[in-house]
Design a protein around this motif. Sequence first.
Motif, PDB file in Angstrom:
ATOM      1  N   ASP A   1     -14.470  16.267  30.590  1.00 13.84           N
ATOM      2  CA  ASP A   1     -14.524  17.256  31.659  1.00 13.84           C
ATOM      3  C   ASP A   1     -13.611  18.419  31.269  1.00 13.84           C
ATOM      4  O   ASP A   1     -12.627  18.230  30.552  1.00 13.84           O
ATOM      5  CB  ASP A   1     -14.060  16.646  32.981  1.00 13.84           C
TER       6      ASP A   1
ATOM      7  N   LEU B   1     -11.310  21.728  32.624  1.00 16.88           N
ATOM      8  CA  LEU B   1     -10.642  22.456  33.705  1.00 16.88           C
ATOM      9  C   LEU B   1      -9.947  23.674  33.123  1.00 16.88           C
ATOM     10  O   LEU B   1      -9.050  23.551  32.282  1.00 16.88           O
ATOM     11  CB  LEU B   1      -9.604  21.568  34.400  1.00 16.88           C
TER      12      LEU B   1
ATOM     13  N   ARG C   1     -15.024  24.368  35.454  1.00 18.04           N
ATOM     14  CA  ARG C   1     -14.323  24.189  36.720  1.00 18.04           C
ATOM     15  C   ARG C   1     -13.019  24.964  36.606  1.00 18.04           C
ATOM     16  O   ARG C   1     -12.323  24.898  35.590  1.00 18.04           O
ATOM     17  CB  ARG C   1     -14.038  22.707  36.939  1.00 18.04           C
TER      18      ARG C   1
END
Length: 246
Positions: A39, A41, A61
Amino acid sequence: MRTMSITNARALIIMPAWNEEIAVPDTIREVMKYAPDCDLLVVDDGSTDSTRAVAMQAGARVLSLPFNLGVGGAMRAGFRYADRLGYRAAIQVDSDGQHDPRDIAKVLDGLDAADICIGARFAERGSYKVTGPRKWAMQFLAFVISRLAKVRLTDVTSGFRAANQRAIRQYLDHYPAEYLGDTVDSLVVAIRSGCRVTQVPVEMRVRQGGVPSNNPFKSGIYLARSGLALLLALTRKRSVLTKLEG
């Protein structure tokens, strides 16, 4: 593409970004291409340009800070995010494109044998070079911190590094925002708190946007401030680490 080990199957890439609207979109796309199991960020560190907007458009994100805290403050926010969401590992990747996303899996794999893995620029790979006072400072810091860690480290100022859950929780107690705090200071305290450290060789590329800060005067300042950063790190209170279950 190589698959990441089970130990690092759920990892968060933390990308601190301050006024990187030019470089961050391509960096994000590269990261997503070469590290699809992770993921991502982006921590928008109080940017005054369109960093947040272009990062979101690129598919990342984004966590926005209300004002500029520096790399240390941005990474601390990223580590808190990783801890709250239960990520088993986190890795810092610069938003300016200098860190090669193809090395992300290799740096994360280093966590199979340590709590912190550094992507080292001076480990017999790549063509990255520094000279003069900056080189002397890096060599001195590497020598001292290698003695503390009881393992040979060649690039203790590299920001391309990964941490497992044990190291992340240590960072939550102590991850300074001062000059070189995110590299030298945080590493020294982590070692003194019981974290194991290793390194793997990586490539370093030319930044994809913005202006590099190297010049003879700043290199001299770097030498003096790095010595001060090391002294401050050695006086920091160490953290008490607990064993993680599972």
